[in-house]
Design an enzyme around this catalytic site. Structure first.
Site, PDB file in Angstrom:
ATOM      1  N   HIS A  86     -20.356  11.749   7.426  1.00  0.00           N
ATOM      2  CA  HIS A  86     -19.838  11.791   8.800  1.00  0.00           C
ATOM      3  C   HIS A  86     -19.314  10.413   9.198  1.00  0.00           C
ATOM      4  CE1 HIS A  86     -19.497  12.325  13.110  1.00  0.00           C
ATOM      5  NE2 HIS A  86     -20.375  11.359  13.300  1.00  0.00           N
TER       6      HIS A  86
ATOM      7  N   TRP B 185     -23.113   5.039   5.859  1.00  0.00           N
ATOM      8  CA  TRP B 185     -21.717   4.576   5.741  1.00  0.00           C
ATOM      9  C   TRP B 185     -21.656   3.076   5.468  1.00  0.00           C
ATOM     10  CZ3 TRP B 185     -18.267   1.395   8.587  1.00  0.00           C
ATOM     11  CH2 TRP B 185     -18.815   0.776   9.717  1.00  0.00           C
TER      12      TRP B 185
ATOM     13  N   SER C  68      -4.905   0.854   2.934  1.00  0.00           N
ATOM     14  CA  SER C  68      -4.883   0.072   4.179  1.00  0.00           C
ATOM     15  C   SER C  68      -4.152  -1.253   3.990  1.00  0.00           C
ATOM     16  CB  SER C  68      -6.317  -0.185   4.659  1.00  0.00           C
ATOM     17  OG  SER C  68      -6.963   1.028   4.957  1.00  0.00           O
TER      18      SER C  68
ATOM     19  N   HIS D 146     -17.461  -5.855  11.381  1.00  0.00           N
ATOM     20  CA  HIS D 146     -17.189  -6.071  12.797  1.00  0.00           C
ATOM     21  C   HIS D 146     -15.704  -6.198  13.098  1.00  0.00           C
ATOM     22  CE1 HIS D 146     -19.207  -5.964  16.579  1.00  0.00           C
ATOM     23  NE2 HIS D 146     -18.165  -6.630  17.012  1.00  0.00           N
TER      24      HIS D 146
ATOM     25  N   GLU E 113     -13.648  -4.554  11.538  1.00  0.00           N
ATOM     26  CA  GLU E 113     -13.275  -3.132  11.421  1.00  0.00           C
ATOM     27  C   GLU E 113     -13.407  -2.413  12.762  1.00  0.00           C
ATOM     28  OE1 GLU E 113     -12.425   0.746  10.010  1.00  0.00           O
ATOM     29  OE2 GLU E 113     -11.929  -1.243   9.259  1.00  0.00           O
TER      30      GLU E 113
ATOM     31  N   TYR F 146     -12.853  -3.665  15.622  1.00  0.00           N
ATOM     32  CA  TYR F 146     -11.665  -4.026  16.410  1.00  0.00           C
ATOM     33  C   TYR F 146     -10.395  -3.426  15.804  1.00  0.00           C
ATOM     34  CZ  TYR F 146     -15.058  -6.829  18.756  1.00  0.00           C
ATOM     35  OH  TYR F 146     -16.182  -7.200  19.455  1.00  0.00           O
TER      36      TYR F 146
ATOM     37  N   SER G 103      -2.432   0.578  27.249  1.00  0.00           N
ATOM     38  CA  SER G 103      -1.551  -0.386  27.915  1.00  0.00           C
ATOM     39  C   SER G 103      -0.115   0.123  28.026  1.00  0.00           C
ATOM     40  CB  SER G 103      -1.565  -1.721  27.152  1.00  0.00           C
ATOM     41  OG  SER G 103      -2.872  -2.242  27.089  1.00  0.00           O
TER      42      SER G 103
ATOM     43  N   HIS H 258     -24.793 -10.256  14.500  1.00  0.00           N
ATOM     44  CA  HIS H 258     -25.594  -9.535  15.507  1.00  0.00           C
ATOM     45  C   HIS H 258     -26.046  -8.178  14.958  1.00  0.00           C
ATOM     46  CE1 HIS H 258     -21.601  -7.915  17.363  1.00  0.00           C
ATOM     47  NE2 HIS H 258     -22.073  -7.030  16.520  1.00  0.00           N
ATOM     48  N   HIS H 259     -25.450  -7.733  13.848  1.00  0.00           N
ATOM     49  CA  HIS H 259     -25.947  -6.529  13.172  1.00  0.00           C
ATOM     50  C   HIS H 259     -27.216  -6.834  12.373  1.00  0.00           C
ATOM     51  CE1 HIS H 259     -22.303  -4.073  13.909  1.00  0.00           C
ATOM     52  NE2 HIS H 259     -21.681  -5.227  13.839  1.00  0.00           N
TER      53      HIS H 259
ATOM     54  N   THR I  74     -12.323  -8.830  26.419  1.00  0.00           N
ATOM     55  CA  THR I  74     -12.356  -7.379  26.627  1.00  0.00           C
ATOM     56  C   THR I  74     -12.416  -7.061  28.117  1.00  0.00           C
ATOM     57  OG1 THR I  74     -13.651  -7.313  24.587  1.00  0.00           O
ATOM     58  CG2 THR I  74     -13.474  -5.267  25.834  1.00  0.00           C
TER      59      THR I  74
ATOM     60  N   LYS J 238      -9.046  -7.449  29.802  1.00  0.00           N
ATOM     61  CA  LYS J 238      -8.182  -6.277  29.633  1.00  0.00           C
ATOM     62  C   LYS J 238      -8.538  -5.188  30.645  1.00  0.00           C
ATOM     63  CE  LYS J 238      -6.970  -6.437  24.700  1.00  0.00           C
ATOM     64  NZ  LYS J 238      -5.515  -6.291  24.816  1.00  0.00           N
TER      65      LYS J 238
END
Length: 596
Positions: A59, A132, A163, A246, A248, A250, A261, A295-296, A321, A324
């Site tokens: 998943h 994952w 990618s 991390h 990823e 974003y 936007s 932070h993970h 963030t 925005k």
């Protein structure tokens, strides 16, 4: 059929990405529904522990790599060349190669559900089952002796090639193929966020590739990159994975921010508030995303200095963030609001992303994070960001650009039903998970005791998941109805400001009959200094060269899964066959005359 298999037209490749990724999205959703059925009540017996491990691993992997990223890529492909006034992407055949590698990589990963008997195991027995994130040392051969992890690490390497190919392609396209006068600070925000995303892709994917190559050497050649007993550390994998992981996040959210936007100014009938600040904050998010990965890992014992530094950087990244979010709200303020389905999804994105962002800030504090890590609180956070954020943003883009992509408008009443069912469903599904986690339920467990006191909340969460499923059925019905009965779209059904609305819907193969010259950031709107641009003529004044079709990108792409089958089946000759197919494809590609 041949024209679709050999196409190098960015618009057709965009549609191929969309439909393929949407099927994978539905597949990931079905996996999620089975997970929620298993957890709907204590001591569930819907699936076994082994199958449950495969379900949550596939998943997560499916949603991140096979659904959200390629759904964003469908818009990169279709919309970006139209927004910059280009006839196609810089490397059309590389674009086709990227799609076929993605498709074959996704099929390779999902084949693991069915090929158990080939590995002397049952069906539903050899799908990836290590999460994952594939934490070492669970992924070592000693603890995962079957082919499950092999499918995962080889499949992700194939998808990484796709990618990277797309990333380089779009960077060159956006920097080199802009229409005359389209300076960087006149680019639409969606194109800007696409550019930032591509730089993140080409820098983040090599990191996960290194980690996966180390793991491949551990599993196939007896190396010890992650084996503590051999003097290595399993934490190396965590650093490599989250140094990719991390950025990823974003990579997944920035395209949705770009879509929002675009949608908000169109339906508020006023320019985006603080365009320059929105662009720079997107670039800043791209840079700062590289400084927060640990932070993970607050629970692994990095020490007070590292914990303090990463706590500070994680709090700091909330600033661009937040900028925005205030700019989006200011764009709506005082505007001439038209409550279309696309606007509903864009505003829903803002609301849900704020909730996801706030729970993310609570992870920035190491003492709080120690309580929350590996509980359902984190599951709630990631789903508010990636479902409430990315998925909501992508649906805003689908309703906004569908008339441009297909020439027909989606039904607004059905769209509103879709929005409200999905909006209510996601909050019913994911909001209780905050409490489930704080009450002590760990994530990634296949059953739980009634004594934990989370049975009712889990049942509510499962009901919400099925409500989301109903909303997607409404969306599919909308797509089906629109094929034959949808209202025909004009060039510009919404009154948009950007270049894609100046050409027919759907666009001709050459996009623009005459490449426009740009004098304003909002070329189709009247501003204080500029009159709206003239739309290009309906027919081109002379013949236009467009790239022809080619079989070679698909041939080259087939070499990669063949090479991946070699270590999976321990068959050396397959590696040479796969490499041969890849080389033949590249040579045919290189020497093919690329004319119409």
């Amino acid at each position: 059929m041949k024209s679709w298999l050999t196409t190098t037209d960015h618009k057709r490749i965009g549609l191929l990405y969309f439909w393929t990724a949407f099927v994978f999205f539905l597949l990931g959703g079905i996996e999620a529904l089975v997970i929620r059925l298993q957890l709907a009540q204590p001591s569930g017996h819907v699936v076994s522990a082994e199958t449950y491990n495969q379900l949550f691993t596939m998943h997560g992997t499916t949603m991140v790599f096979l659904a959200l990223m390629p759904l964003s890529a469908s818009f990169f492909n279709y919309i970006v060349p139209l927004q910059i006034g280009a006839r196609d992407v810089a490397f059309p055949r590389l674009n086709a190669f990227s799609y076929w590698v993605f498709l074959l990589g996704g099929l390779f990963l999902n084949a693991s559900w069915f090929v158990g008997p080939l590995f002397k195991a049952g069906m539903l027995n050899v799908a990836p089952d290590g999460g994952w994130f594939g934490y070492a040392n669970l992924t070592e051969r000693q603890f995962s002796p079957g082919p499950n992890i092999d499918f995962w690490l080889l499949g992700l390497q194939i998808l990484g090639i796709s990618s990277l190919a797309a990333g380089f392609n779009f960077i060159v396209t956006i920097l080199n193929l802009r229409a005359p006068g389209l300076k960087l600070m006149r680019l639409p925000v969606f194109t800007w966020m696409t550019l930032v995303t591509q730089f993140l892709i080409i820098t983040a994917f090599p990191v996960i590739t290194v980690g996966l190559v180390f793991l491949m050497f551990d599993r196939f050649f007896g190396a010890h990159f992650y084996v503590h007993g051999a003097g290595a550390t399993p934490l190396l994998w965590q650093h490599l994975f989250w140094l990719f992981g991390h950025p990823e996040v974003y990579i997944l959210i920035l395209p949705a921010m770009g879509i929002v936007s675009e949608v908000l100014p169109t339906f508020a009938r006023k320019p985006l508030f603080g365009y320059t600040v929105v662009v720079y904050s997107g670039i800043l998010i791209g840079f700062m995303g590289w400084g927060v990965w640990s932070h993970h890992m607050f629970a692994v014992g990095l020490g007070p200095i590292a914990d303090s530094v990463f706590a500070a950087t994680t709090m700091l990244i909330a600033v661009p963030t937040g900028v925005k979010i205030f700019n989006w709200i200011a764009t709506l303020w005082g505007g001439d609001i038209r409550g279309t389905t696309a606007l509903h999804f864009a505003v829903g994105f803002i609301a849900m992303f704020i909730i996801g962002g706030l729970s993310g800030v609570s992870h920035a504090s190491p003492p709080a994070d120690l309580q929350q890590t590996d509980t359902y609180y984190v599951v709630a956070h990631i789903h508010y960001v990636l479902f409430g954020g990315t998925i909501m943003g992508l649906f805003a883009g689908i309703y906004y650009w569908w008339p441009k992509m297909t020439g027909r408008l989606l039904s607004e009443p059905l769209g509103k039903w879709h929005f409200w069912l999905q909006f209510i469903g996601m909050n019913v599904a994911f909001f209780p998970m905050h409490f489930i986690g704080l009450l002590g339920m760990p994530r990634r467990i296949y059953t739980y005791s009634p004594d934990l006191g989370v049975s009712d909340l889990n049942l509510v969460s499962t009901v919400g998941a099925f409500l989301i499923a109903v909303s997607l059925l409404v969306f599919i019905a909308n797509l089906w109805r629109t094929r034959s009965r949808g209202e025909t779209a004009s060039n510009d059904p919404w009154g948009g400001a950007t270049l894609e609305w100046s050409i027919p819907s759907p666009p001709p193969v050459y996009n623009f009959s005459v490449i426009p010259t740009i004098t304003s950031r909002l070329p189709r709107w009247r501003t204080e200094l500029h009159a709206p641009m003239q739309d290009p003529p309906a027919t081109p004044p002379g013949p236009i060269h467009v790239p022809g079709g080619s079989w070679w990108p698909m041939v080259a792409a087939f070499g990669l899964p063949l090479m991946a089958l070699a270590p999976l089946t321990h068959t050396l000759w397959l590696a040479f066959v796969g490499a041969g197919v890849l080389i033949v494809g590249i040579y045919g590609w290189a020497f093919e005359p690329f004319e119409v």
